[in-house]
Design a protein around this motif. Structure first.
Motif: not given
Length: 309
Positions: A39-40, A52-64, A85-88
């Protein structure tokens, strides 16, 4: 914000951090997900879309923050702290944009990257923030290419197995960004020097103006907590009249009332609404960063050159 208010806010935020981190390990069944990707977490929607454009499908991107939110004065919630606290990995813009976020980023043991670290900052020229870097570096497609390189490197550290994919995604996205930059410069080339001016409500376009060869003017330097002052409006009117500026603009997250006074006093055209701090919902005008920067470039070009469709 007064010093005593900052101190009070810091105390409250410290309490949120302690409570949220304690609860993060017992969030309950609703928090369970089958998505095991790293999680980013980003601070606002523009960064999330770029990521998301850089990560593709490999990472889960979230926004505050959510679409349409004003980033400058955002007030974090306990849920935001739990997400941190839970993000990578945590990404923020830096350049003093997310002062509300920095206090609890330092309180969680999560890798943290500032995506503007390689940007050549432009200082704010006036008001209370004079001398501090203008945070709106993402309003330049050239700068966002630097953001993309920083993200690709951070994602490769987080998930080395997919480093080649991150690099390829980054390069493809940078190509699209450069096309926007080149098109903006070429389309504005027809303007005489005195009309090469970008006049907005907030001074959020310093980087775009610099990279497009425009002179920047604005009513206030940063998002104002109060209405524009008569002196600020008068100075903008004087600039528009002195330079025969063909059109002026305002941002989507602030009222255009003060700029309409400039239009009425000078006879210039209101060129349209520009987007800066947030993307729209998926069915809105600017659901992605490329939509946002293309929209702004198209609106600016059409209004300044008179090539409205």
């Amino acid at each position: 914000m007064p010093k005593n208010s900052r101190a009070a806010a810091a105390i409250v935020l410290a309490g949120l951090v302690a409570s949220a981190v304690a609860l993060s390990g017992c969030a309950g069944p609703d928090a369970v997900t089958d998505d095991e990707r790293p999680v980013v977490l980003t601070t606002f929607t523009v960064l999330a879309d770029i990521a998301e454009n850089v990560a593709g499908d490999h990472l889960r991107i979230e926004s505050i923050t959510k679409p349409g939110a004003e980033i400058h004065g955002y007030e974090p919630t306990p849920g935001d702290v739990r997400k941190a606290a839970d993000a990578d990995l945590i990404l923020d813009n830096g350049l003093n944009l997310e002062v509300w976020f920095a206090q609890f980023v330092d309180s969680v043991e999560v890798p943290h990257v500032v995506v503007s670290e390689d940007v050549d900052p432009i200082d704010i020229a006036e008001d209370a923030y004079a001398g501090k870097p203008n945070p709106h570096a993402w309003m330049s497609p050239a700068n966002v290419q630097l953001y993309v390189d920083t993200m690709a490197a951070a994602f490769s550290d987080l998930d080395p197995e997919h480093a080649d994919d991150f690099a390829a995604n980054a390069q493809a996205y940078k190509t699209e960004l450069q096309q926007v930059q080149d098109g903006l410069v070429a389309d504005l080339a027809v303007l005489p020097d005195n009309e090469r001016a970008l006049v907005t409500c907030e001074g959020a376009f310093s980087y775009l103006a610099r990279d497009a060869g425009l002179t920047e003017a604005y009513i206030w330097a940063v998002n104002a907590e109060q209405q524009a002052t008569p002196r600020q409006i008068a100075a903008t009117i004087e600039f528009v009249e002195a330079n025969d500026v063909p059109a002026v603009f305002c941002e989507s997250t602030v009222s255009d009332k003060a700029m309409q006074q400039v239009v009425e006093a000078t006879g210039t055209t209101f060129g349209g609404t520009l987007y800066v701090d947030s993307l729209s919902e998926a069915d809105g005008a600017v659901p992605t960063y490329l939509d946002l920067i293309r929209h702004d470039a198209d609106v600016i070009v059409a209004a300044l050159t008179g090539s409205r469709s």
